[in-house]
Design an enzyme around this catalytic site. Structure first.
Site, PDB file in Angstrom:
ATOM      1  N   LYS A 106       0.010   7.816  36.857  1.00  0.00           N
ATOM      2  CA  LYS A 106      -1.284   7.903  36.323  1.00  0.00           C
ATOM      3  C   LYS A 106      -1.839   8.948  37.157  1.00  0.00           C
ATOM      4  O   LYS A 106      -1.852   8.805  38.679  1.00  0.00           O
ATOM      5  CB  LYS A 106      -2.288   6.663  36.875  1.00  0.00           C
ATOM      6  CG  LYS A 106      -1.607   5.599  35.590  1.00  0.00           C
ATOM      7  CD  LYS A 106      -2.572   4.066  36.068  1.00  0.00           C
ATOM      8  CE  LYS A 106      -2.045   3.168  34.900  1.00  0.00           C
ATOM      9  NZ  LYS A 106      -2.536   1.717  35.268  1.00  0.00           N
TER      10      LYS A 106
ATOM     11  N   LYS B 285       1.801  -2.643  24.663  1.00  0.00           N
ATOM     12  CA  LYS B 285       1.969  -3.233  26.175  1.00  0.00           C
ATOM     13  C   LYS B 285       0.844  -4.455  26.137  1.00  0.00           C
ATOM     14  O   LYS B 285      -0.083  -4.334  25.889  1.00  0.00           O
ATOM     15  CB  LYS B 285       1.615  -2.171  27.100  1.00  0.00           C
ATOM     16  CG  LYS B 285       1.366  -2.815  28.595  1.00  0.00           C
ATOM     17  CD  LYS B 285       1.172  -1.606  29.558  1.00  0.00           C
ATOM     18  CE  LYS B 285      -0.165  -1.622  30.179  1.00  0.00           C
ATOM     19  NZ  LYS B 285      -0.123  -0.371  31.080  1.00  0.00           N
TER      20      LYS B 285
ATOM     21  N   LYS C  69      -0.612  -7.391  28.672  1.00  0.00           N
ATOM     22  CA  LYS C  69      -1.107  -7.901  29.916  1.00  0.00           C
ATOM     23  C   LYS C  69      -0.636  -9.579  30.114  1.00  0.00           C
ATOM     24  O   LYS C  69      -0.687 -10.277  29.243  1.00  0.00           O
ATOM     25  CB  LYS C  69      -2.494  -7.839  30.350  1.00  0.00           C
ATOM     26  CG  LYS C  69      -2.941  -6.346  30.101  1.00  0.00           C
ATOM     27  CD  LYS C  69      -2.460  -5.535  31.568  1.00  0.00           C
ATOM     28  CE  LYS C  69      -3.229  -4.136  31.605  1.00  0.00           C
ATOM     29  NZ  LYS C  69      -2.734  -3.514  32.788  1.00  0.00           N
TER      30      LYS C  69
ATOM     31  N   GLU D 200       6.403  -4.405  33.709  1.00  0.00           N
ATOM     32  CA  GLU D 200       5.436  -3.634  34.758  1.00  0.00           C
ATOM     33  C   GLU D 200       4.989  -4.269  35.821  1.00  0.00           C
ATOM     34  O   GLU D 200       4.443  -5.224  35.738  1.00  0.00           O
ATOM     35  CB  GLU D 200       4.445  -2.692  33.948  1.00  0.00           C
ATOM     36  CG  GLU D 200       3.738  -1.689  34.507  1.00  0.00           C
ATOM     37  CD  GLU D 200       2.538  -1.115  33.657  1.00  0.00           C
ATOM     38  OE1 GLU D 200       2.857  -1.540  32.381  1.00  0.00           O
ATOM     39  OE2 GLU D 200       1.857  -0.516  34.330  1.00  0.00           O
TER      40      GLU D 200
ATOM     41  N   ASP E 203       2.740  -6.083  31.258  1.00  0.00           N
ATOM     42  CA  ASP E 203       2.485  -5.808  32.480  1.00  0.00           C
ATOM     43  C   ASP E 203       1.655  -6.779  33.399  1.00  0.00           C
ATOM     44  O   ASP E 203       0.626  -7.455  32.892  1.00  0.00           O
ATOM     45  CB  ASP E 203       1.504  -4.583  32.323  1.00  0.00           C
ATOM     46  CG  ASP E 203       0.799  -3.956  33.492  1.00  0.00           C
ATOM     47  OD1 ASP E 203       1.436  -4.347  34.541  1.00  0.00           O
ATOM     48  OD2 ASP E 203      -0.044  -3.007  33.500  1.00  0.00           O
TER      49      ASP E 203
ATOM     50  N   ASP F 161       4.051   0.645  38.810  1.00  0.00           N
ATOM     51  CA  ASP F 161       2.934   1.463  38.542  1.00  0.00           C
ATOM     52  C   ASP F 161       2.089   1.655  39.738  1.00  0.00           C
ATOM     53  O   ASP F 161       1.944   2.307  40.683  1.00  0.00           O
ATOM     54  CB  ASP F 161       2.171   0.558  37.278  1.00  0.00           C
ATOM     55  CG  ASP F 161       0.712   1.013  37.284  1.00  0.00           C
ATOM     56  OD1 ASP F 161       0.133   2.072  37.870  1.00  0.00           O
ATOM     57  OD2 ASP F 161      -0.195   0.266  36.325  1.00  0.00           O
TER      58      ASP F 161
ATOM     59  N   ASN G 283       0.594  -6.647  36.757  1.00  0.00           N
ATOM     60  CA  ASN G 283      -0.349  -6.184  37.674  1.00  0.00           C
ATOM     61  C   ASN G 283      -0.219  -7.000  38.848  1.00  0.00           C
ATOM     62  O   ASN G 283      -1.037  -7.353  39.682  1.00  0.00           O
ATOM     63  CB  ASN G 283      -1.825  -6.224  37.166  1.00  0.00           C
ATOM     64  CG  ASN G 283      -2.158  -5.100  36.238  1.00  0.00           C
ATOM     65  OD1 ASN G 283      -2.471  -5.528  34.962  1.00  0.00           O
ATOM     66  ND2 ASN G 283      -2.385  -4.051  36.266  1.00  0.00           N
TER      67      ASN G 283
HETATM   68 MG    MG Z   1      -0.002  -1.263  35.024  1.00  0.00          MG
END
Ligand code: MG
Length: 383
Positions: free
Chosen positions: A276, A175, A177, A227, A202, A252, A204
């Site tokens: 999570k 994965k 970022k 993500e 990802d 997420d 964010n």
């Molecule tokens: Mg994440």
């Protein structure tokens, strides 16, 4: 099982190298640990909150405060209720966890702090029975695929080096970022170099509704998922994007509770869910989210928070549930916490073995723990 008291410990730890995401960079990784002591066993719980409120609102110092002033006192007076609930249940561990959530339910939010308390109580309860979390949850598998995470790098060649390191280590997926200005071009470079790699990105929450065209560029890269492309509160935007993209959209940060998940599924805001336990308030809630997603036909995977071997052991058990169809952030790897006092077996060759001893995860090594604890406070049980 009679509670004798709860201790809070502040672990001063560091990542081996700074982790860069769209919301900032960090290498200091303090971890608040809860130690629940009963007359039969002691158990540990790990709080996922980072040093700064950069991933969610929660942060380590705040989690310590809410545990000390609100959650631990509530537990101290109610441990009898927690235990009584478990006596007749089909999955007794869920009743123990439910007992914790009931006595702390008057505290709004603060799910990472609550999850740490749940884990400590579960760990001591499991240890008093000589049972592993894996047995309690009813998981047959002994290992699960382990994926790695690569942060934002200062150059494409550095990124490729990092990804190559993960690939050489046999990671089940990588994965990466991303953030505005560091997105389709570096991801394309990774894909060109590693055509068969199980790869995901990802963001964010760093993109907006004006970025759909840019995000459409990921469709050529055969990603497992993209993500959290949009802000965590923009579920309607995420639903619109999920229609536009061929790439599965994963949420997420947006999935902060079961009721939020209900909204997400109702409007089709994602194709994949990242779980999570800390973000959701604990393992019991994470399993409940799993069950809802399975019923809705939505695949899941388990995300990481740069845990010690304790919480990572719990995440590996969770990842063995049937709905977890994508590899979790379980590979550890070079950037995970140094000085980890919870010596869990490290993932190797793309697989993480499930912890099979009593409790949620391995007990800490006493001298390693002492070396990283900079603050501790004991709260004797009341009454
Ligand atoms: Mg994440």
């Amino acid at each position: 099982m009679r509670l004798e008291g709860v201790e809070l410990l502040w672990l001063d730890m560091h990542l081996r190298r700074a982790h860069d995401t769209s919301s900032g960079s960090f290498s200091y990784r303090p971890i608040v640990v809860v130690r629940a002591v009963t007359d039969e066993a002691e158990g540990f719980g790990e709080c996922a909150a980072l040093a700064e409120p950069s991933y969610t609102e929660e942060f380590a110092a705040g989690a310590w405060q809410v545990l000390a002033d609100h959650l631990v006192p509530a537990l101290s007076t109610s441990i009898g209720l927690v235990e009584a609930a478990s006596a007749t249940a089909e999955r007794p561990w869920k009743s123990v966890a439910k007992g914790v959530s009931e006595v702390t339910g008057h505290v709004k939010g603060n799910r990472m702090a609550k999850a740490a308390l749940e884990m400590a109580v579960l760990d001591s309860w499991l240890r008093s029975r000589g049972e592993s979390l894996r047995e309690a949850v009813g998981v047959a598998r002994s290992e699960v695929p382990a994926g790695a995470v690569v942060g934002i790098r200062s150059s494409v060649s550095e990124l490729l080096d990092d990804v190559e390191g993960c690939v050489d280590g046999g990671c089940a997926r990588v994965k990466v970022k991303i953030a505005p200005g560091w997105d389709t071009a570096p991801m394309r470079a990774v894909r060109d170099r590693f055509p068969d790699l199980a790869l995901q990105a990802d963001a964010n929450g760093s993109y907006g509704r004006d970025d759909f065209r840019l995000l459409k560029g990921f469709d050529e890269l055969d990603l497992l998922c993209l993500e959290q492309p949009l802000d965590e509160d923009d579920l309607v935007g995420s639903a619109a994007l999920a229609v536009e993209l061929a790439t599965p959209v994963c949420l997420d940060e947006s999935v902060s509770s079961r009721s939020r998940l209900g909204e997400v599924l109702r409007i089709g805001a994602c194709d994949v869910v990242c779980v999570k336990p800390g973000r959701l308030g604990g393992l019991r809630e994470a399993v409940a989210v799993h069950d809802v997603c399975v019923a809705a036909g939505i695949p899941l995977w388990c995300g990481g928070m740069f845990e010690t071997g304790l919480a990572r052991s719990a995440n590996a058990v969770l990842s063995a549930l049937p709905g977890f169809q994508l590899p979790g952030d379980l590979a550890g790897g070079p950037r995970f916490v140094e000085e980890d006092p919870f010596h869990a077996e490290r993932a190797a060759g793309g697989w993480a073995r499930l912890y099979d001893g009593p409790g949620v995860g391995p007990a800490p090594d006493a001298s390693s723990l002492t070396a990283v604890v900079t603050r501790r406070r004991w709260y004797p049980a009341l009454g």
